[in-house]
Design an enzyme around this catalytic site. Sequence first.
Site, mmCIF file in Angstrom:
data_model
loop_
_atom_site.group_PDB
_atom_site.id
_atom_site.type_symbol
_atom_site.label_atom_id
_atom_site.label_comp_id
_atom_site.label_asym_id
_atom_site.label_seq_id
_atom_site.Cartn_x
_atom_site.Cartn_y
_atom_site.Cartn_z
ATOM 1 N N TYR A 123 2.813 0.932 87.230
ATOM 2 C CA TYR A 123 2.429 1.462 88.537
ATOM 3 C C TYR A 123 3.619 2.005 89.323
ATOM 4 O O TYR A 123 3.450 2.573 90.395
ATOM 5 C CB TYR A 123 1.724 0.379 89.363
ATOM 6 N N GLY A 124 4.829 1.838 88.809
ATOM 7 C CA GLY A 124 6.039 2.326 89.478
ATOM 8 C C GLY A 124 6.815 3.205 88.522
ATOM 9 O O GLY A 124 6.287 4.173 87.980
ATOM 10 N N SER A 125 8.061 2.829 88.263
ATOM 11 C CA SER A 125 8.893 3.649 87.382
ATOM 12 C C SER A 125 8.363 3.687 85.948
ATOM 13 O O SER A 125 8.689 4.611 85.200
ATOM 14 C CB SER A 125 10.346 3.158 87.398
ATOM 15 N N GLU B 79 12.810 -5.194 83.561
ATOM 16 C CA GLU B 79 12.076 -5.705 84.731
ATOM 17 C C GLU B 79 12.531 -7.109 85.132
ATOM 18 O O GLU B 79 11.785 -7.859 85.746
ATOM 19 C CB GLU B 79 10.572 -5.698 84.423
#
Length: 184
Positions: A26-28, A99
């Site tokens: 949902y991000g990078s 992450e």
Amino acid sequence: MTITTVEHNRLRQNFEGLSSVWLFGYGSLIYKVDFPFIEQRPATIEGWARRFWQGSHDHRGTPEAPGRVVTLIEQPGALCKGMAYRVSPEVFEHLDIREKNGYLRFSTPMVFHDDSSAEGLVYIATAENAAFLGPAPSVDIARQIARSSGPSGPNSEYLLKLAEALRALGDHDPHVFELESHLR
């Protein structure tokens, strides 16, 4: 200030006997796909909202001047669009390191754009992690993003690439686009 979650994540799920696992980005993970995947599909998860509330001490900022990156916040009724990747379990060896700054793997149901569904994993930095920055006025968040930079580049690049990727997915994320507007 880096909060390493690598070993914790390796204990969270058992991949024994699995040839592939779905991962929701949902991000990078939408625009910086530096891992091999078997399949890629747009997807949505329900009950979660994307927010620039996680500190980045290792990628888009430094321990002395953290940047801000996205995490997910529980919000009943919210829909979060992103990209799902079917990956081999070995890919998590790389992703757990990428992450590592406060993100934990959680299981989530995903709905693909053809209305089929699957269970997948998603990295979320919860409010309990030491790098969590939490809410702030959008102007203040945009200012912090504008002045932050780290080993992966300027924090502003992260925000701008995410906004561009969301537009390509046909998503209108008011939080991301408001920050983009302040940044510009």
